[in-house]
Design an enzyme around this catalytic site. Structure first.
Site, mmCIF file in Angstrom:
data_model
loop_
_atom_site.group_PDB
_atom_site.id
_atom_site.type_symbol
_atom_site.label_atom_id
_atom_site.label_comp_id
_atom_site.label_asym_id
_atom_site.label_seq_id
_atom_site.Cartn_x
_atom_site.Cartn_y
_atom_site.Cartn_z
ATOM 1 N N ASN A 18 27.504 47.712 47.240
ATOM 2 C CA ASN A 18 27.737 47.660 45.627
ATOM 3 C C ASN A 18 26.410 46.970 45.012
ATOM 4 O O ASN A 18 25.996 45.926 45.188
ATOM 5 C CB ASN A 18 28.748 46.818 45.360
ATOM 6 C CG ASN A 18 28.920 46.355 43.973
ATOM 7 O OD1 ASN A 18 28.213 47.085 42.929
ATOM 8 N ND2 ASN A 18 29.763 45.481 43.509
ATOM 9 N N LYS A 30 25.278 46.788 42.519
ATOM 10 C CA LYS A 30 25.589 45.972 40.791
ATOM 11 C C LYS A 30 24.564 46.334 39.890
ATOM 12 O O LYS A 30 23.952 47.690 40.027
ATOM 13 C CB LYS A 30 25.647 44.490 41.272
ATOM 14 C CG LYS A 30 26.620 44.074 42.298
ATOM 15 C CD LYS A 30 26.813 42.390 42.335
ATOM 16 C CE LYS A 30 27.975 42.224 43.405
ATOM 17 N NZ LYS A 30 28.069 40.910 43.752
ATOM 18 N N HIS A 67 36.541 44.970 40.143
ATOM 19 C CA HIS A 67 35.718 43.914 40.810
ATOM 20 C C HIS A 67 35.735 42.859 39.905
ATOM 21 O O HIS A 67 35.835 42.432 38.563
ATOM 22 C CB HIS A 67 34.046 44.420 40.602
ATOM 23 C CG HIS A 67 33.217 43.744 41.562
ATOM 24 N ND1 HIS A 67 32.709 42.417 40.982
ATOM 25 C CD2 HIS A 67 32.772 43.962 42.759
ATOM 26 C CE1 HIS A 67 31.851 42.069 42.004
ATOM 27 N NE2 HIS A 67 32.091 42.828 43.031
ATOM 28 N N GLU A 86 33.372 40.330 39.022
ATOM 29 C CA GLU A 86 32.735 40.354 38.018
ATOM 30 C C GLU A 86 33.027 40.896 36.576
ATOM 31 O O GLU A 86 32.546 40.547 35.618
ATOM 32 C CB GLU A 86 31.262 40.935 38.270
ATOM 33 C CG GLU A 86 30.415 39.835 39.324
ATOM 34 C CD GLU A 86 29.472 40.481 40.390
ATOM 35 O OE1 GLU A 86 29.258 41.653 40.071
ATOM 36 O OE2 GLU A 86 29.435 39.856 41.507
ATOM 37 N N GLU A 133 37.927 40.101 47.922
ATOM 38 C CA GLU A 133 36.550 39.422 47.577
ATOM 39 C C GLU A 133 36.757 38.066 46.931
ATOM 40 O O GLU A 133 37.086 38.042 45.799
ATOM 41 C CB GLU A 133 35.654 40.343 46.786
ATOM 42 C CG GLU A 133 35.305 41.712 47.572
ATOM 43 C CD GLU A 133 34.087 42.193 46.579
ATOM 44 O OE1 GLU A 133 33.282 42.386 47.392
ATOM 45 O OE2 GLU A 133 34.172 42.305 45.489
ATOM 46 N N GLY A 157 28.073 36.151 46.220
ATOM 47 C CA GLY A 157 26.800 36.031 45.567
ATOM 48 C C GLY A 157 26.160 34.501 45.883
ATOM 49 O O GLY A 157 25.459 33.913 45.315
ATOM 50 N N SER A 164 29.036 37.627 50.258
ATOM 51 C CA SER A 164 28.136 37.059 51.420
ATOM 52 C C SER A 164 28.067 37.557 52.530
ATOM 53 O O SER A 164 27.689 36.747 53.446
ATOM 54 C CB SER A 164 27.985 35.562 51.218
ATOM 55 O OG SER A 164 27.895 34.733 49.825
HETATM 56 P P1 13P Z 1 27.708 39.564 47.697
HETATM 57 O O1 13P Z 1 27.470 40.400 49.039
HETATM 58 O O2 13P Z 1 25.975 39.578 47.007
HETATM 59 O O3 13P Z 1 28.141 38.224 47.966
HETATM 60 O O4 13P Z 1 28.341 40.353 47.065
HETATM 61 C C1 13P Z 1 29.788 40.650 47.292
HETATM 62 C C2 13P Z 1 30.258 41.869 46.117
HETATM 63 O O5 13P Z 1 30.564 41.333 44.993
HETATM 64 C C3 13P Z 1 30.507 43.046 46.569
HETATM 65 O O6 13P Z 1 31.311 43.856 45.563
#
Ligand code: 13P
Length: 265
Positions: A10, A12, A97, A99, A169, A175, A215
């Protein structure tokens, strides 16, 4: 039947056109000739879908989008429809997701509508669920994830479930550099599979892929993937570096194979 490992990258709101193309080309060149090991999907930003699609070409790496509209078409300024994604060669889409749920206020109801739209349009879906830190500290992880799952799967017919991968997740791990432990992942995945068993049946529950995100890096991937019931990962930051992402893809194959002996799920 053994579940095929799944790894999603992903991206982002990262990369630019040039770096996105190189990233896609490198992943496709290194991984894309082998269709047997793990299913690998990249999720670039919308504007780069076509270019990234051209880079991965006919390799086994598939193209995914990070979101879709719940509507088929019409007056929805800024939204992207499922049909548009299919036009661009997109096969997979992320839905729910964290976010989007937490920063952009997407409700469980909207997530369910997007899931329905994606499935109706023939797309495959990575459905994301997970609790935040406050909910975890309050001991509400299973309740929160259960509510997200109940809402998302309320209207999903049994025959469509094979086109869904569930991504666990935990919001606190995304993150932050603090990944869940293998035990955290194992427990959550076990609960998710138990939900699928009660919502559908045990055969379907044991066939659906449940992946971990938050992460993931080359240094922790193998351990997490070896946890029984963890079928791969959804990778954020580490998916922006080809070498790290490819290392995590390899770890999925090795780690999941190692964990399978103990997998009774
Ligand atoms: P990180 O791997 O940067 O923590 O993000 C995970 C994520 O949100 C994947 O969709």
């Amino acid at each position: 039947m053994a579940r095929r490992p799944f790894i999603g990258g992903n991206w982002k709101m990262n990369t630019d056109l040039a770096t996105g193309k190189v990233l896609a080309r490198t992943i496709a060149a290194e991984w894309g000739a082998d269709v047997s090991r793990a299913e690998v999907v990249v999720f670039p930003p919308f504007p780069y879908l076509e270019s990234v699609g051209q880079e991965i070409g006919l390799s086994s790496v598939a193209l995914g989008a990070q979101d879709l509209s719940s509507e088929a078409n019409g007056a929805r300024t800024g939204e992207v429809s499922a049909e548009m994604l299919c036009d661009m060669g997109v096969r997979w889409v992320l839905v729910g997701h964290s976010e989007r749920r937490h920063r952009l206020g997407e409700s469980d109801a909207l997530v369910a509508e997007k899931l329905a739209m994606a499935l109706e349009s023939g797309l495959q879906v990575v459905l994301c669920v997970g609790e935040n830190l406050q909910q975890r500290h309050a001991g509400r992880t299973h309740e929160v994830v259960g509510l997200q799952l109940r809402s998302a799967f309320a209207q999903v017919p049994e025959e469509a479930v094979a086109r869904i991968v569930i991504a666990y997740e935990p919001v606190w791990a995304i993150g932050t550099g603090v990944a869940a432990t293998a035990t955290d992942a194992l427990e959550a995945h076990h609960e998710i599979r138990a939900f699928m068993s009660s919502r559908y049946d045990s055969e379907l529950a044991s066939s659906i892929r449940i992946v971990y995100g938050g992460s993931l890096v080359p240094g922790n991937a193998k351990t997490i993937f070896a946890a029984p019931g963890v079928d791969g990962g959804l990778v954020g930051g580490a998916s922006l570096k080809a070498a790290d992402f490819l290392s995590i893809c390899s770890s999925a194959v090795i780690g999941i194979e190692a964990g399978r002996t103990g997998d009774s799920a």
